[in-house]
Design an enzyme around this catalytic site. Structure first.
Site, PDB file in Angstrom:
ATOM      1  N   HIS A  77       0.823  -1.221   0.000  1.00 26.28           N
ATOM      2  CA  HIS A  77       0.000   0.000   0.000  1.00 26.28           C
ATOM      3  C   HIS A  77       0.859   1.275   0.000  1.00 26.28           C
ATOM      4  O   HIS A  77       0.324   2.369  -0.215  1.00 26.28           O
ATOM      5  CB  HIS A  77      -0.919   0.036   1.225  1.00 26.28           C
ATOM      6  CG  HIS A  77      -1.988  -1.016   1.207  1.00 26.28           C
ATOM      7  ND1 HIS A  77      -2.909  -1.133   0.190  1.00 26.28           N
ATOM      8  CD2 HIS A  77      -2.270  -2.025   2.084  1.00 26.28           C
ATOM      9  CE1 HIS A  77      -3.721  -2.142   0.443  1.00 26.28           C
ATOM     10  NE2 HIS A  77      -3.355  -2.709   1.580  1.00 26.28           N
ATOM     11  N   ASP A 125      -4.728 -12.782   3.088  1.00 26.49           N
ATOM     12  CA  ASP A 125      -6.013 -12.311   3.624  1.00 26.49           C
ATOM     13  C   ASP A 125      -7.170 -12.611   2.670  1.00 26.49           C
ATOM     14  O   ASP A 125      -8.301 -12.175   2.901  1.00 26.49           O
ATOM     15  CB  ASP A 125      -5.975 -10.819   4.005  1.00 26.49           C
ATOM     16  CG  ASP A 125      -5.160  -9.963   3.061  1.00 26.49           C
ATOM     17  OD1 ASP A 125      -4.742 -10.464   2.003  1.00 26.49           O
ATOM     18  OD2 ASP A 125      -4.955  -8.772   3.377  1.00 26.49           O
TER      19      ASP A 125
END
Ligand SMILES: [Zn+2]
Length: 345
Positions: free
Chosen positions: A160, A286
């Protein structure tokens, strides 16, 4: 497959974050890396090796020099202004209508370089952040030396983080740093396949106008999922990078392995056509059905098949560890990917 890991990565531990409008224990906890380390040590060929220090220069090839210098010194600035406060945390941001100007005060500087509230810094965070990037760089060295694969067990994660932005638990973009380093060492084309459940907005933005790095990402539809403001299918690159960015957003709550696999096949087809010297995989777990931050339904055994498919590509492959927050299953799921890869790779 050699695994690169440093104990100093345990030194980054931010006790809380804000989720659903409430202070919450931080999901990105040191225990994540230990679980993965234990599982990889037992289940894969190993060995586990420490990273070697690469200094700030490779970081500044991807991130702006002022941002790297800020990260390295942010804690000192925070402590001087807020003595006794254990976590440096941004809380306001230069959004629409405000000036994009770096202020003098640490609270203004934190907000300038951040896009959310998940990126606290403690007294020892920088050691962990720098070692996390060094893990990726050291794994890249192994590929340059002729290894066909390596696993950088990075923590904190990186995908990110943008050129001068931290967010989503990420400070330095480990995968992007490794990719640029491989290019700087003479490779011509790098593909980054981002398999984290969340879109790798930082990696995309860093290479968006480049044709020497192909970025492909499979992730939860950002209309409904973090990071919300990037990761849509119509983002295909700009300038020289047109056609070198592939986003494959998938619906929340309806994405099981069979659906995911179709997207994976599409990404692999594009990567094979690109014929990279090295494939960098931003490996987030995830996507797992029990992940507290994800809405896909991939099961543990599916990761074995995922690994076999990735190994079947037959490319020199650098794994860079990203997200995954179902801590009890995280080691097993990660080891399944690597074991599958080693069976086929
Ligand atoms: Zn994620």
């Amino acid at each position: 497959m050699k695994i690169i890991y440093s104990d100093r990565q345990q030194l980054h531990c931010v006790p809380f974050e804000v989720l659903g409008g409430e202070p919450t224990p931080n999901f990105e906890q040191p225990q994540r890396a230990l679980q993965v380390l234990d599982a990889l040590s037992v289940r894969t060929s190993g060995p586990v090796l420490p990273p070697s220090a690469h200094g700030l220069a490779p970081l500044k090839r991807v991130h702006s020099p002022d941002y790297v210098d800020f990260l390295a010194d942010a804690w000192n600035q925070w402590q001087a202004t807020f003595p006794g406060k254990a976590v440096a945390l941004p809380f306001l941001f230069p959004n629409r209508g405000l000036r994009q100007r770096l202020p003098r005060h640490i609270e203004g500087r934190l907000g300038y370089y951040a896009f959310d509230l998940s990126v606290g810094l403690t007294a020892t965070s920088w050691s962990a952040i720098q070692d996390s990037a060094d893990c990726a760089l050291t794994a890249a060295d192994l590929l340059l030396a002729g290894e066909c694969s390596a696993f950088a067990l990075c923590r904190p994660p990186g995908h990110h983080a943008g050129r001068d932005l931290m967010g989503g638990y990420c400070y330095l973009n480990n995968a992007a740093i490794a990719a640029q380093y491989l290019l700087d060492q003479g490779q011509q084309r790098i593909a980054i396949l981002d398999l984290d459940y969340h879109h790798g907005n930082g990696t995309q933005s860093i290479f968006y106008e480049r044709s020497d790095v192909l970025f492909a990402s499979i992730h939860g539809d950002p209309d409904d999922e973090y990071p919300h403001y990037l990761g849509f299918a119509d983002e295909t690159g700009a300038g020289e990078g047109v056609g070198f960015n592939l986003n494959l957003p998938l619906p929340l709550g309806e994405t099981d392995w069979s659906r995911y696999r179709q997207a994976l096949d599409s990404a692999i087809e594009r990567i094979q056509a690109f014929a990279p010297d090295t494939l960098v995989i931003s490996l987030g777990l995830d996507t797992f059905c029990e992940d507290p931050l994800g809405e896909f339904s991939i099961k543990s055994l599916d990761y074995l098949e995922m690994g076999r498919i990735l190994g079947g590509m037959g490319l020199p492959t650098l794994f860079v560890f990203e997200g995954g927050y179902a801590v009890d299953a995280l080691g097993n799921n990660t080891a399944n990917v690597v074991e599958g890869f080693e069976q086929k790779g």
